[in-house]
Design a protein around this motif. Structure first.
Motif, PDB file in Angstrom:
ATOM      1  N   SER A  91      23.371   4.562 -33.840  1.00 29.99           N
ATOM      2  CA  SER A  91      24.632   4.124 -33.235  1.00 29.99           C
ATOM      3  C   SER A  91      25.173   2.895 -33.954  1.00 29.99           C
ATOM      4  CB  SER A  91      24.437   3.786 -31.754  1.00 29.99           C
ATOM      5  OG  SER A  91      24.089   4.926 -31.031  1.00 29.99           O
ATOM      6  N   ASP A  92      26.484   2.819 -34.046  1.00 32.05           N
ATOM      7  CA  ASP A  92      27.150   1.676 -34.642  1.00 32.05           C
ATOM      8  C   ASP A  92      26.972   0.472 -33.717  1.00 32.05           C
ATOM      9  OD1 ASP A  92      29.309   0.726 -36.689  1.00 32.05           O
ATOM     10  OD2 ASP A  92      30.040   0.105 -34.705  1.00 32.05           O
ATOM     11  N   ASP A  94      28.645  -2.344 -33.533  1.00 29.52           N
ATOM     12  CA  ASP A  94      29.899  -2.819 -32.944  1.00 29.52           C
ATOM     13  C   ASP A  94      30.294  -1.964 -31.742  1.00 29.52           C
ATOM     14  OD1 ASP A  94      30.152  -4.901 -34.746  1.00 29.52           O
ATOM     15  OD2 ASP A  94      31.420  -3.763 -36.123  1.00 29.52           O
ATOM     16  N   GLU A  95      30.131  -0.642 -31.861  1.00 28.34           N
ATOM     17  CA  GLU A  95      30.468   0.246 -30.745  1.00 28.34           C
ATOM     18  C   GLU A  95      29.527   0.013 -29.559  1.00 28.34           C
ATOM     19  OE1 GLU A  95      30.719   4.350 -31.970  1.00 28.34           O
ATOM     20  OE2 GLU A  95      32.003   3.819 -33.674  1.00 28.34           O
ATOM     21  N   CYS A  98      30.552  -3.074 -27.807  1.00 34.81           N
ATOM     22  CA  CYS A  98      31.744  -2.822 -26.985  1.00 34.81           C
ATOM     23  C   CYS A  98      31.360  -2.139 -25.668  1.00 34.81           C
ATOM     24  CB  CYS A  98      32.756  -1.972 -27.747  1.00 34.81           C
ATOM     25  SG  CYS A  98      33.627  -2.895 -29.023  1.00 34.81           S
ATOM     26  N   VAL A  99      30.405  -1.218 -25.719  1.00 35.92           N
ATOM     27  CA  VAL A  99      29.944  -0.545 -24.497  1.00 35.92           C
ATOM     28  C   VAL A  99      29.317  -1.567 -23.551  1.00 35.92           C
ATOM     29  CG1 VAL A  99      28.283   1.117 -23.553  1.00 35.92           C
ATOM     30  CG2 VAL A  99      29.622   1.716 -25.571  1.00 35.92           C
TER      31      VAL A  99
END
Length: 142
Positions: A91-92, A94-95, A98-99
């Motif tokens: 998984s990224d 940054d993403e 954000c989650v």
């Protein structure tokens, strides 16, 4: 597992939540300090208070809890957050960050996407620590 055992693990490991896995190691939930505080606050525990009263020592409180816990049937499965949001090792970051922020959660279980087995936890603290280290490295290379 029992609520008492979950409390012991939270305190012993100085964490705010624990992933809950089944016998195969597949993540089925997360139990947090919030779940346990809510249980105590709303009186769902049939074995008395989860936390000591003001002035009561933790040692004395733990002894009383041991006696009371023998009669309780509540388990972690009764209070955990089921079907938690998870990420994979690919998984990224940054993403995932954000989650964590959008969902207002403190940690994400990291699971193998094929097997669903727990590999680790990504916490907000780990993200902050990583960002700090990256900033220090950038400064030292400048």
């Amino acid at each position: 597992d029992t609520i008492d055992h979950a409390l012991e693990l939270l305190v012993e490991h100085k964490v705010t939540a624990l992933p809950v896995v089944d016998a195969s190691g597949i993540v089925v939930g997360v139990v947090s300090d919030f779940d346990l505080l809510a249980l105590d606050a709303f009186g769902a525990s049939n074995s008395g208070d989860l936390f000591p009263e003001p002035g009561q020592t933790w040692q004395a409180f733990q002894e009383v809890r041991k006696v009371l816990a023998k009669g309780t049937g509540m388990s972690v499965a009764d209070v955990m957050t089921k079907e938690p949001i998870t990420v994979s090792p690919d998984s990224d970051l940054d993403e995932a960050t954000c989650v964590l922020l959008r969902k207002k959660i403190r940690r994400l279980p990291v699971v193998d996407q094929e097997s669903g087995k727990l590999l680790g936890l990504l916490s907000r603290r780990a993200v902050v620590k990583s960002a700090l280290l990256a900033r220090k490295e950038m400064r030292s290379s400048s």
